[in-house]
Design a protein around this motif. Structure first.
Motif, short mmCIF file in Angstrom:
data_model
loop_
_atom_site.label_atom_id
_atom_site.label_comp_id
_atom_site.label_asym_id
_atom_site.label_seq_id
_atom_site.Cartn_x
_atom_site.Cartn_y
_atom_site.Cartn_z
N THR A 150 -3.11 5.02 5.71
CA THR A 150 -2.51 3.63 4.85
C THR A 150 -2.38 2.53 5.77
O THR A 150 -2.71 1.45 5.34
CB THR A 150 -1.07 3.62 4.37
N LYS A 184 0.08 5.33 -1.69
CA LYS A 184 0.76 6.37 -0.60
C LYS A 184 1.11 7.53 -1.61
O LYS A 184 0.79 8.62 -1.31
CB LYS A 184 1.98 6.09 0.19
N ILE A 195 0.84 -1.09 0.17
CA ILE A 195 0.15 0.08 0.13
C ILE A 195 0.87 1.21 -0.18
O ILE A 195 0.38 2.27 -0.48
CB ILE A 195 -0.90 0.04 1.12
N ASN A 196 2.04 1.04 0.70
CA ASN A 196 2.83 2.34 0.72
C ASN A 196 3.62 2.66 -0.71
O ASN A 196 3.72 3.59 -0.81
CB ASN A 196 4.09 2.32 1.74
#
Length: 117
Positions: free
Chosen positions: A74, A48, A43-44
């Motif tokens: 996040t 992000k 996800i980062n």
């Protein structure tokens, strides 16, 4: 490649340590912790940058402090996808984002070779 590994280690270490200190953060088992770290890392890497671009005006107004809010978001998103981990809410995720950033920078600085003059 080592930056990604250090980020992953800082994520799982922080979540584990916070689960020992804060009773609202729950980890079911080790596999759930490792999956949480992997999901948060993905996800980062993918989501992000888009979130930071959208919130750029707020980040400029707060002199970059709003990025901790984005980090907490996040963590909450990753928490939603992993069933064996419960981060306990926004404030716990915000605390985790602070500690992840600090621990990541400490690990990164330890990995750098020292300069001898």
């Amino acid at each position: 490649m080592t930056k990604v590994i250090l980020k992953y280690l800082s994520i799982i270490l922080t979540i584990y340590l916070l689960s020992m200190l804060i009773h609202t953060i729950y980890i079911g088992d080790t596999l759930s912790l490792l999956i949480m770290g992997l999901v948060l890392l993905i996800i980062n890497l993918l989501l992000k940058p888009f979130l930071l671009l959208i919130t750029l005006p707020l980040s400029i107004l707060t002199l970059g402090l709003f990025t901790f809010i984005v980090n907490a978001w996040t963590i909450l998103i990753a928490d939603h996808f992993v069933s064996g981990v419960n981060m306990g809410g926004f404030l716990d995720s915000l605390l985790a984002s602070f500690i992840i950033v600090i621990l990541h920078h400490l690990l990164r600085d330890m990995n750098k070779p020292s300069k001898h003059y």
